[in-house]
Design an enzyme around this catalytic site. Structure first.
Site, short mmCIF file in Angstrom:
data_model
loop_
_atom_site.label_atom_id
_atom_site.label_comp_id
_atom_site.label_asym_id
_atom_site.label_seq_id
_atom_site.Cartn_x
_atom_site.Cartn_y
_atom_site.Cartn_z
N ASN A 156 0.88 -1.17 0.00
CA ASN A 156 0.00 0.00 0.00
C ASN A 156 0.92 1.22 0.00
O ASN A 156 1.60 1.50 0.99
CB ASN A 156 -0.92 0.01 1.23
CG ASN A 156 -1.83 1.24 1.25
OD1 ASN A 156 -1.41 2.33 0.86
ND2 ASN A 156 -3.05 1.08 1.72
N GLU A 204 -4.00 1.90 -2.89
CA GLU A 204 -4.06 3.35 -2.65
C GLU A 204 -3.21 4.14 -3.65
O GLU A 204 -2.35 4.94 -3.28
CB GLU A 204 -3.67 3.71 -1.20
CG GLU A 204 -4.81 3.52 -0.22
CD GLU A 204 -4.73 4.42 1.00
OE1 GLU A 204 -5.25 5.54 0.93
OE2 GLU A 204 -4.14 4.01 2.03
N ASP A 230 -4.15 -4.76 1.22
CA ASP A 230 -4.37 -4.11 2.52
C ASP A 230 -5.76 -4.50 2.97
O ASP A 230 -6.75 -4.00 2.43
CB ASP A 230 -4.22 -2.60 2.35
CG ASP A 230 -4.57 -1.84 3.63
OD1 ASP A 230 -4.84 -2.49 4.67
OD2 ASP A 230 -4.57 -0.60 3.59
N ASN A 235 -6.89 -4.03 6.04
CA ASN A 235 -7.30 -3.16 7.15
C ASN A 235 -7.86 -3.99 8.30
O ASN A 235 -8.87 -3.62 8.93
CB ASN A 235 -8.31 -2.12 6.66
CG ASN A 235 -7.63 -0.83 6.23
OD1 ASN A 235 -6.80 -0.27 6.95
ND2 ASN A 235 -7.98 -0.35 5.04
N ASP A 263 -1.61 -6.04 6.27
CA ASP A 263 -1.35 -6.32 4.85
C ASP A 263 -0.99 -7.80 4.73
O ASP A 263 -0.07 -8.27 5.40
CB ASP A 263 -0.20 -5.44 4.35
CG ASP A 263 -0.55 -3.96 4.48
OD1 ASP A 263 -1.12 -3.41 3.52
OD2 ASP A 263 -0.27 -3.38 5.56
N ASP A 281 2.74 4.82 4.97
CA ASP A 281 2.54 4.33 6.34
C ASP A 281 2.53 2.79 6.40
O ASP A 281 2.50 2.22 7.48
CB ASP A 281 1.30 4.94 7.00
CG ASP A 281 0.07 5.00 6.13
OD1 ASP A 281 0.16 4.64 4.93
OD2 ASP A 281 -0.99 5.40 6.63
N HIS A 282 2.58 2.14 5.23
CA HIS A 282 2.64 0.67 5.16
C HIS A 282 4.02 0.21 4.71
O HIS A 282 4.73 0.93 4.00
CB HIS A 282 1.63 0.14 4.15
CG HIS A 282 0.20 0.37 4.51
ND1 HIS A 282 -0.63 -0.61 4.97
CD2 HIS A 282 -0.55 1.50 4.47
CE1 HIS A 282 -1.84 -0.13 5.19
NE2 HIS A 282 -1.81 1.16 4.90
#
Length: 263
Positions: free
Chosen positions: A10, A37, A153, A155, A224, A253-254
Site C-alpha cells: 500500500n 491506494e 491491505d 485493514n 497487509d 505508512d505501510h
DNA sequence: ATGGTTGAACCTCAA
C-alpha cells in the site's frame, strides 16, 4: 519448477511515493507486485517508469481515493476490475488477473479493503459487506483449484499477536470482532496467510500510524496480507515484511510484504 | 495523550 516472488504494498499515493517505490523495486526486484491506494486515475499512473523496469500493468484507478494495480514481469490476462457482488459500488478497491508463467499460470488479486473509519461510522458496515463479497467471490475462485494469491491491505489484524496492544485495541476499527470474524471466514474457505505460515510465533507489523511517532514507538498492526490457495502454499518458500521502505524519507505508512513461491 | 500526520484537492475528507 521455478521461484517467483509476489509482493503487496500500500503506497499511499503512487505519485507521491514514486521515488520510494522505484528504489524498492530496484532493490527487491519482485516478479509481481500488488499495489493499493494509488490515489489517481489510470491515465495519471507513472506507467513509463514502471514499464521500463520490465513490468506489465493492470490498473484500476480512481481520482483522489483508492485505486489498485498489478505489476507483473509475466503477461497478464483475464483482467477483472472491481469486486463482484455490488454493481452500485464505484470505489476502485479490487483488481484480479491471471499471470502466465512458463508452463503454467497464477491467479493474482490486489484488494484494498475499506478502512471503515470507526465502528459507528456508516463506512464500517460497507467494510463488513466488502469482506463478505470477497468471501463469496473467492469461494468461486478457489473451486478452480489453481495456484492463486489474494493480497492487499485488508485493514484487519487477524490475531492478538498482530497488534501492538490487543487489550486496548479490542473492538476498535481494524481489530473489531465482527471484521476479524469475516476475515477468519475468508481464510476458512482454504486460504493460507503466508506470513503466519512461515512465522507462527513472530510479531511483526506492516502498518504504523504517521501520528504520534507510531513507527518509532512500535505502535503497529499487521493488516497487509498475502493469502495463498492450497496449491500456492504448497510451494511457499519464504514470506517477509520489508520495513526498509518505512524507514526512508517520506514513507508510506505501510511496509511491503513479499513471499517466494516455487511453482 | 480522544491527540497526533499525510495526501489530494479544496478550504475538508479519508485514512
Amino acid at each position: 519448477m521455478q521461484s517467483i516472488s509476489i509482493a503487496t504494498f500500500n503506497v499511499n499515493s503512487v505519485k507521491a511515493r514514486l521515488s520510494n517505490l522505484l528504489v524498492w523495486l530496484d532493490e527487491a526486484k519482485p516478479d509481481i507486485v500488488l499495489l493499493q491506494e494509488l490515489k489517481c486515475m489510470e491515465e495519471a499512473f507513472p506507467a513509463m517508469e514502471i514499464e521500463e523496469r520490465g513490468y506489465n500493468l493492470a490498473i484500476h484507478g480512481q481520482k483522489t481515493y483508492n485505486g489498485v494495480a498489478i505489476l507483473s514481469k509475466f503477461p497478464l490476462d483475464d483482467i477483472l476490475r472491481g469486486l463482484p457482488g455490488d454493481d452500485s459500488d464505484e470505489q476502485a478497491r479490487y483488481i484480479e488477473a491471471v499471470a502466465s508463467i512458463p508452463g503454467g499460470a497464477v491467479r493474482i488479486a490486489s484488494a484494498y479493503v475499506p478502512n471503515g473509519q470507526s465502528v459507528d461510522s456508516d463506512k464500517f458496515p460497507y467494510k463488513l459487506r466488502f469482506l463478505e463479497r470477497l468471501q463469496d467471490h473467492w469461494r468461486r475462485q478457489l473451486s478452480l483449484h489453481e495456484i492463486a494469491v489474494l493480497g492487499g491491505d485488508f485493514n484487519n489484524a487477524p490475531d492478538p499477536i498482530d497488534v501492538y496492544d490487543p487489550a486496548q485495541l479490542d473492538g476498535s476499527v481494524c481489530y473489531h470482532p465482527a471484521e476479524r470474524e469475516r476475515l477468519r471466514a475468508l481464510l476458512n474457505l482454504g486460504l493460507y496467510d503466508a506470513f503466519r505460515v512461515m512465522h507462527p510465533d513472530k510479531q511483526q507489523f506492516s502498518w504504523w500510524d504517521y501520528r504520534a511517532n507510531g513507527y518509532e514507538r512500535g505502535h503497529g498492526l499487521r493488516i497487509d496480507h498475502l493469502l495463498l490457495s492450497a496449491m500456492a502454499v504448497d510451494g511457499l518458500q519464504s514470506c517477509v515484511i520489508d520495513e526498509v521502505p518505512r524507514q526512508q524519507e517520506k514513507p508510506s505508512d505501510h511496509a511491503p510484504v513479499i513471499c517466494v513461491l516455487n511453482v
